[in-house]
Design a protein around this motif. Structure first.
Motif, short mmCIF file in Angstrom:
data_model
loop_
_atom_site.label_atom_id
_atom_site.label_comp_id
_atom_site.label_asym_id
_atom_site.label_seq_id
_atom_site.Cartn_x
_atom_site.Cartn_y
_atom_site.Cartn_z
N ARG A 13 0.85 -1.19 0.00
CA ARG A 13 0.00 0.00 0.00
C ARG A 13 0.89 1.24 0.00
NH1 ARG A 13 -4.52 1.67 4.49
NH2 ARG A 13 -4.03 3.88 4.42
N ASP A 61 0.73 5.56 0.49
CA ASP A 61 -0.03 6.73 0.95
C ASP A 61 0.80 7.99 0.71
OD1 ASP A 61 -1.92 4.91 1.98
OD2 ASP A 61 -0.97 4.90 3.94
N ALA A 73 -4.45 14.32 2.34
CA ALA A 73 -3.84 13.00 2.26
C ALA A 73 -4.59 12.16 1.24
CB ALA A 73 -3.86 12.32 3.63
N ASP A 88 -4.79 8.15 0.68
CA ASP A 88 -4.43 6.81 1.14
C ASP A 88 -4.68 5.79 0.04
OD1 ASP A 88 -3.90 7.95 3.62
OD2 ASP A 88 -5.90 7.51 4.39
N ASN A 89 -3.85 4.76 0.01
CA ASN A 89 -3.97 3.66 -0.96
C ASN A 89 -3.99 4.20 -2.39
OD1 ASN A 89 -4.17 1.07 -1.93
ND2 ASN A 89 -6.27 0.75 -1.29
#
Length: 146
Positions: A98, A100, A116, A118-119
């Motif tokens: 993953r 980020d 942000a 994520d993923n």
């Protein structure tokens, strides 16, 4: 088969190795990497200790181009994870990686704004049986400290 039931284990051993390395190749850039290896044993059974991957590692990069702006990226790789649930019984969750990304803008000594993602690579994985990762996940927020 028999009805599922929770069983407390009185003796579990865990041995492993954890390493991390940090570097600052330039004044405004830092790089960190980490790696964990964990071997567990439940005495009196051949069952694996659930929710404990044998391997986990990753790296992070942080760049501060200006005193009020921070950009960061983090990647993590998690090995296969033994798990169990009542509907499925024992199962092994697949390994995954993953990535980020995040940025923080410091407006003044009391206020910070962050974004942000994520993923970023939209990796499909489960951290627990039946709970799929949400895919690409944007976040934003405002932090106040007084």
């Amino acid at each position: 088969g028999p009805l599922p039931r929770l069983v407390n284990r009185s003796a579990v051993t865990a041995q492993g190795l954890e390493m991390s390395l940090s570097a600052h190749p330039w004044p405004h850039l830092s790089v960190t990497t980490h790696l964990t290896y964990l071997q567990t044993n439940i005495q009196g059974t051949t069952e694996p200790l659930r929710k404990r991957p044998k391997w986990r590692g990753g790296f992070a990069v942080q760049w501060v181009p200006r005193p009020d702006l921070t950009l960061s990226g983090h990647a993590v790789v998690v090995g296969v994870v033994p798990d169990s649930s009542i509907p499925t019984g024992a199962r092994t969750l697949d390994a995954y990686a993953r990535v980020d990304l995040a940025t923080t803008w410091t407006m003044n000594q009391h206020w910070k704004f962050f974004l942000a993602l994520d993923n970023v690579l939209n990796t499909a994985y489960e951290e627990a049986i039946g709970f799929s990762a949400p895919g690409i996940h944007p976040r934003a927020g405002l932090r106040a400290s007084f």
